[in-house]
Design an enzyme around this catalytic site. Sequence first.
Site, PDB file in Angstrom:
ATOM      1  N   THR A  62      46.428 -11.308  -3.473  1.00 60.16           N
ATOM      2  CA  THR A  62      46.716 -10.697  -4.771  1.00 60.16           C
ATOM      3  C   THR A  62      45.865  -9.436  -4.897  1.00 60.16           C
ATOM      4  O   THR A  62      44.630  -9.522  -4.919  1.00 60.16           O
ATOM      5  CB  THR A  62      46.372 -11.699  -5.889  1.00 60.16           C
ATOM      6  OG1 THR A  62      47.128 -12.885  -5.667  1.00 60.16           O
ATOM      7  CG2 THR A  62      46.689 -11.132  -7.265  1.00 60.16           C
ATOM      8  N   LYS A  84      52.774  -9.741  -9.606  1.00 56.66           N
ATOM      9  CA  LYS A  84      51.908 -10.916  -9.437  1.00 56.66           C
ATOM     10  C   LYS A  84      50.913 -11.034 -10.592  1.00 56.66           C
ATOM     11  O   LYS A  84      50.717 -12.103 -11.173  1.00 56.66           O
ATOM     12  CB  LYS A  84      51.190 -10.809  -8.086  1.00 56.66           C
ATOM     13  CG  LYS A  84      50.125 -11.835  -7.846  1.00 56.66           C
ATOM     14  CD  LYS A  84      50.684 -13.241  -7.714  1.00 56.66           C
ATOM     15  CE  LYS A  84      49.552 -14.274  -7.643  1.00 56.66           C
ATOM     16  NZ  LYS A  84      50.046 -15.635  -7.656  1.00 56.66           N
ATOM     17  N   ALA A 106      47.872 -28.415 -23.803  1.00 59.88           N
ATOM     18  CA  ALA A 106      46.535 -28.055 -24.284  1.00 59.88           C
ATOM     19  C   ALA A 106      45.482 -28.760 -23.432  1.00 59.88           C
ATOM     20  O   ALA A 106      45.703 -29.873 -22.949  1.00 59.88           O
ATOM     21  CB  ALA A 106      46.391 -28.475 -25.742  1.00 59.88           C
ATOM     22  N   GLY A 107      44.381 -28.103 -23.210  1.00 59.21           N
ATOM     23  CA  GLY A 107      43.336 -28.681 -22.365  1.00 59.21           C
ATOM     24  C   GLY A 107      42.036 -27.927 -22.504  1.00 59.21           C
ATOM     25  O   GLY A 107      41.808 -27.228 -23.506  1.00 59.21           O
ATOM     26  N   LEU A 142      52.456 -19.565  -4.754  1.00 62.09           N
ATOM     27  CA  LEU A 142      52.306 -21.020  -4.607  1.00 62.09           C
ATOM     28  C   LEU A 142      51.193 -21.554  -5.510  1.00 62.09           C
ATOM     29  O   LEU A 142      50.269 -20.834  -5.878  1.00 62.09           O
ATOM     30  CB  LEU A 142      52.030 -21.396  -3.148  1.00 62.09           C
ATOM     31  CG  LEU A 142      50.774 -20.884  -2.438  1.00 62.09           C
ATOM     32  CD1 LEU A 142      49.527 -21.625  -2.840  1.00 62.09           C
ATOM     33  CD2 LEU A 142      50.979 -20.998  -0.942  1.00 62.09           C
ATOM     34  N   CYS A 189      42.697 -18.379  -9.261  1.00 60.67           N
ATOM     35  CA  CYS A 189      43.548 -17.214  -9.544  1.00 60.67           C
ATOM     36  C   CYS A 189      43.460 -16.695 -10.979  1.00 60.67           C
ATOM     37  O   CYS A 189      43.131 -15.526 -11.187  1.00 60.67           O
ATOM     38  CB  CYS A 189      44.994 -17.543  -9.207  1.00 60.67           C
ATOM     39  SG  CYS A 189      45.244 -17.771  -7.436  1.00 60.67           S
ATOM     40  N   THR A 200      40.370 -12.176  -2.597  1.00 57.22           N
ATOM     41  CA  THR A 200      40.149 -10.998  -3.448  1.00 57.22           C
ATOM     42  C   THR A 200      39.431 -11.472  -4.716  1.00 57.22           C
ATOM     43  O   THR A 200      40.003 -11.455  -5.807  1.00 57.22           O
ATOM     44  CB  THR A 200      41.480 -10.302  -3.814  1.00 57.22           C
ATOM     45  OG1 THR A 200      42.418 -11.293  -4.276  1.00 57.22           O
ATOM     46  CG2 THR A 200      42.079  -9.572  -2.636  1.00 57.22           C
ATOM     47  N   GLU A 250      48.251 -24.489  -5.789  1.00 57.71           N
ATOM     48  CA  GLU A 250      47.509 -25.504  -5.033  1.00 57.71           C
ATOM     49  C   GLU A 250      47.940 -26.873  -5.530  1.00 57.71           C
ATOM     50  O   GLU A 250      48.218 -27.067  -6.708  1.00 57.71           O
ATOM     51  CB  GLU A 250      46.009 -25.310  -5.228  1.00 57.71           C
ATOM     52  CG  GLU A 250      45.513 -24.067  -4.525  1.00 57.71           C
ATOM     53  CD  GLU A 250      44.032 -23.797  -4.739  1.00 57.71           C
ATOM     54  OE1 GLU A 250      43.312 -24.695  -5.176  1.00 57.71           O
ATOM     55  OE2 GLU A 250      43.622 -22.653  -4.483  1.00 57.71           O
TER      56      GLU A 250
END
Length: 447
Positions: A122, A207, A255-256, A153, A263, A86, A155
């Site tokens: 989703t 979701k 932090a990144g 889930l 998703c 989706t 990945e």
Amino acid sequence: MKIVMVGSGYVGLVSGACFADFGHDVICVDKHEGKIEALKRGEIPIFEPGLADLVAANAEAGRLSFTTDLSGPVGAADAVFIAVGTPSRRGDGFADLSYVYAASREIAQALKGYTVIVTKSTVPVGTGDEVERIIRELRPDAEFSVVSNPEFLREGAAIADFKRPDRIVIGADDDRATGVMAEVYRPLYLNSAPILNVSRRTAELTKYAANAFLATKITFINEMADLCEQVGANVQDVARGMGLDNRIGGKFLHAGPGYGGSCFPKDTLALIKTAQDYGTPSRIVEAVASVNDQRKRAMGRKVVAACGGSVRGKTIAVLGLTFKPDTDDMRDAPSLSVIATLLDGGAIIKAFDPEGMDQAKPMLPPQVTYCTSTYDCLEGADAAVLVTEWNIFRALDLDKARTLMKKPVLVDLRNVYRADQVRAKGFVYADIGRGTAAPAVADSDAA
Ligand code: NAD
């Protein structure tokens, strides 16, 4: 139980293999002939730890098989799961439901006897109503229920997440369907996994609410990281100080370079569109999506700054391409924006990823050079940027890296290293929000 999984990608294949492992008879269907042929030969089209063994064991036991033709299997099934993609629709960002509706039409034609059709994809609120309408229109005679059972889930940890979920959300509007879903998940009832029986619309929205909230947490700590850089505070300590509060929790406070993946980016956009359509705009989620978009390019500029203000003609070694470790998924990976920004600035890009390079090649510009190892990538580089925290990048031999690189500059977008240790090895080092940002090195400083 006889289960059919329509769509055998990350979610369909993992869910199908796990259901088979619970003892159900599962047939995974996919339109993509190459994928199904590969699966029949025992080859797994995605990288997911443990999946190859799980698929092999259950195929061997005769509980898991693969086909491109859903008609026979659907006719015999108790439950048919829709696990097709989706993605964001081009133009408006709403979820593209064309695959879900196409699958629904195919399923409708094949129904025989009472069947539960379950959307695991989703999907926005109300999609279950439309799936039901489509099937009812094509097959007024069919006996069926449409249920929402969103998948949570992750990945990289997909099998463990599926088998030991934090919760299972089942949105069924009738008791007969609830009974079938209880049988499907009975092995997990026995493991005492919390099962939430809610309305179909509630399940669909749950979701999106969960993903949007996680994206908000990440984006919040990223903004705190920017502030930390300005005020000389350490975002890892701030996150720990926040996360030890049980009301907040420590997860998703790293932090990144901004969230990516298959998703969060598309699901936040889809929720924004749904909320706007219903006249209750979600201004928090709108801000999150916009802040996150800007952040990914800002990470490219961080590399430029660490290189003395220009990357023109400089070779940048990009360590890690996938959106996170332990997957080969490149969808909306931050590396895509970081590399685009660096190429715009005139950089020469070398890249290495342990699993994601095949997926990356069609998504990145052709001038990127792909390397065979970490040190091959670092050789001759004017700077290295650690984009994805794969384990093999966590313990670099910095002495070796320094001798191989033209200039010892390391930009660590995942805060894997300690500034003092890296600098002690003679590197110019930049990280995210730990109050350790060094002034950018002038070209002549980093020999
Ligand atoms: P994916 O792209 O990996 O797999 C989708 C598969 O469906 C593809 O193999 C495609 O060929 C197949 N397909 C499309 N139309 C079909 C049809 N009519 N019949 C048979 N097969 C068909 O997607 P994914 O990552 O597995 O995601 C699937 C859904 O699950 C999405 O809605 C996604 O948002 C959701 N989800 C994904 C994750 C994740 O981590 N990937 C986690 C939770 C939920």
